[in-house]
Motif scaffolding. Structure first.
Motif, PDB file in Angstrom:
ATOM      1  N   GLN A 215     -45.077 -23.341 -13.786  1.00  0.00           N
ATOM      2  CA  GLN A 215     -46.060 -23.640 -12.746  1.00  0.00           C
ATOM      3  C   GLN A 215     -46.867 -24.891 -13.121  1.00  0.00           C
ATOM      4  O   GLN A 215     -47.119 -25.760 -12.283  1.00  0.00           O
TER       5      GLN A 215
ATOM      6  N   ARG B 132     -47.063 -28.434 -11.089  1.00  0.00           N
ATOM      7  CA  ARG B 132     -48.314 -29.057 -10.672  1.00  0.00           C
ATOM      8  C   ARG B 132     -48.392 -30.513 -11.134  1.00  0.00           C
ATOM      9  O   ARG B 132     -48.889 -31.379 -10.405  1.00  0.00           O
TER      10      ARG B 132
ATOM     11  N   ASP C  48     -48.917 -19.370  -7.218  1.00  0.00           N
ATOM     12  CA  ASP C  48     -48.871 -18.623  -8.471  1.00  0.00           C
ATOM     13  C   ASP C  48     -47.580 -17.813  -8.507  1.00  0.00           C
ATOM     14  O   ASP C  48     -47.159 -17.258  -7.479  1.00  0.00           O
TER      15      ASP C  48
ATOM     16  N   ALA D 230     -53.374 -23.693 -16.426  1.00  0.00           N
ATOM     17  CA  ALA D 230     -53.201 -24.291 -15.106  1.00  0.00           C
ATOM     18  C   ALA D 230     -53.745 -25.694 -15.006  1.00  0.00           C
ATOM     19  O   ALA D 230     -53.466 -26.416 -14.057  1.00  0.00           O
TER      20      ALA D 230
ATOM     21  N   LEU E 228     -45.499 -19.223 -15.900  1.00  0.00           N
ATOM     22  CA  LEU E 228     -46.773 -19.932 -15.882  1.00  0.00           C
ATOM     23  C   LEU E 228     -46.625 -21.333 -16.457  1.00  0.00           C
ATOM     24  O   LEU E 228     -47.247 -22.287 -15.968  1.00  0.00           O
TER      25      LEU E 228
END
Length: 478
Positions: free
Chosen positions: A310, A314, A288, A222, A307
């Motif tokens: 994601q 971001r 998420d 992340a 993921l």
């Protein structure tokens, strides 16, 4: 004389351009072309390559379902044992999902794999298109020419490493050339306030993003993790006097040590900028991903591809903080080499692909209050397609294959290219139903590059074989 990194890149590009070396044709006038390409980049755009490692079976991904095609499909892909790879028909439990293109083809009808319901929804909404029978080609090729030889053909066909390299760079693995995503970055990096973040991979080192001058930034998770212990108390030395940064970034006379220090310094600087953007404004509004449902077990599970996307979302969310105008991303999912257990494994893999793409579309729809879907285009790629005939429990390596393009700028709800006849023994069958491509990867990439803002001259430098094809824009981008 000391030059900042951006000046060094420009200096190198000008020196290589003046040298005019035949071994580096792309770098000829690279600095000038980069400046010209960047001047027009006032908005933000991103291209995302979703690579399905192993060679996805496209015949079970996008299917022809008219009566003649479906009859041949069921006859050739149904085997007597439990390893049959034929899918159930429209209306059957777990059957294929019908799609209706805006430009219908007389006598043909089509459907998607049962695991691709989220993509069918996006296709019907006009944000996903299908590109039929695309693959590695040096020039247009007929079956007769292929069989006769003497015409340029991509080397080492059906080899995983070589065809991955051809898809991503137009050169074989042995050639060691830059990828076409990286070559796009070379031309557009100067439009970005932080050129080190022009090409970003969430899936390790990718040939696709290797440029002549631009270096890809790799990360996972992340956020962008820092170098460990760089700002800690170290062996009794307080953090304020920690010597580790000077050790890893200090200047050296030895060229290898000097280059290592430069890489470390760039990594430290980029990490700080990236982490700040991703954990600040960039993270806002990027939820998420929900678990995906494994179609074989009915169980909810984490989707690693979602993921990765994601993380991409971001970074896009932090574009203004990072001063970015053009970016190229690479994400991937493995396991598509379906010699065995294809029915079960591909159903799960395609469920992950569809779930991740739908999640990404939804995340971009409201990113910090902005709909970014028209600024971001995702396309799929894979080593190659597969054979039409079954080996009993799976399929073997093929050539041409069908792929998806997703985004608000995509002219969706359509099938582009030439959808082949279903079966074997036709004029595109190079063996066991493996398809001779009718559209090249260069044409695929050139269409995306045109949307990205490159001129015809720049596109010809990025895609070395595009001059061999009369059609250089396939029309799937708005």
């Amino acid at each position: 004389m000391h030059l900042p990194p951006s000046s060094r890149r420009q200096f190198l590009g000008k020196i290589l351009a003046m040298a005019g070396s035949g071994s580096v044709p792309f770098t000829l006038n690279l600095a000038a072309m980069s400046s010209a390409a960047a001047e027009g980049a006032t908005d933000y755009k991103a291209i995302v390559c979703l690579f399905m490692n192993g060679g996805n079976d496209h015949f079970n991904t996008v299917l022809a379902t008219d009566s003649t095609s479906w009859s041949d499909y069921r006859r050739l892909r149904t085997t007597a044992d439990s390893g049959s790879i034929a899918l159930p028909g429209i209306g059957a439990t777990g059957g294929v999902l019908p799609i209706v293109p805006n430009s219908p083809q007389a006598g043909r009808s089509y459907a998607l794999h049962p695991s691709l319901q989220p993509l069918k929804t996006l296709f019907d909404a006009g944000r996903v298109a299908v590109l039929a029978n695309v693959g590695t080609l040096v020039q247009p090729l007929t079956l007769a020419q292929y069989k006769a030889g003497g015409v340029a053909v991509p080397p080492r066909l059906f080899s995983h490493n070589d065809q991955q390299a051809m898809w991503q760079s137009s050169q074989t693995e042995q050639a060691g050339s830059a990828g076409w995503g990286g070559r796009l970055g070379d031309l557009l990096a100067s439009a970005n306030g932080n050129s080190a973040l022009t090409c970003v991979s969430t899936a390790g080192n990718a040939r696709f993003l290797s440029g002549r001058m631009v270096r890809q930034y790799q990360l996972s998770g992340a956020s962008a993790p820092p170098i460990s212990r760089l700002t800690d108390n170290l062996f009794g030395v307080p953090a304020s006097a920690n010597p580790l940064r000077q050790i890893v970034t200090g200047d050296h006379a030895d060229p290898f040590q000097k280059e290592h220090a430069a890489v470390a310094a760039r990594a430290i600087s980029s990490q700080a900028a990236m982490a700040g953007a991703m954990l600040g404004a960039g993270a806002a509004g990027v939820p998420d991903p929900l678990p995906y449902i494994n179609p074989n077990t009915g169980q909810a599970a984490v989707n690693p591809l979602a993921l990765q996307l994601q993380t991409v979302a971001r970074i896009i969310g932090g574009r203004n903080t990072l001063g970015l105008k053009r970016q190229v991303f690479y994400v991937s999912l493995g396991g598509f080499d379906s010699h065995d257990f294809q029915a079960r494994n591909q159903a799960d893999l395609l469920a992950k692909v569809a779930h991740a793409m739908a999640y990404f579309d939804n995340a971009l729809a409201n990113l910090q209050g902005n709909d970014m879907r028209k600024q971001v285009t995702l396309f799929t790629a894979s080593d190659f397609g597969r054979t039409f005939t079954s080996n009993g429990d799976g399929t073997d390596h093929g050539w041409g294959s069908h792929h998806f393009i997703m985004g608000g700028a995509v002219k969706g709800k359509n099938i582009y290219g030439s959808m082949p006849v279903t079966g074997i023994g036709h004029d595109l069958d190079v063996g066991s139903g493996s398809l001779l491509p009718t559209t090249s990867v260069d044409q695929y990439g050139a269409t995306l590059a045109s949307w990205f803002g490159l001129s015809a001259t720049q596109i010809a430098d990025v895609f070395p074989n595009i001059g061999n094809f009369s059609i250089r824009n396939l029309g799937f981008m708005g």
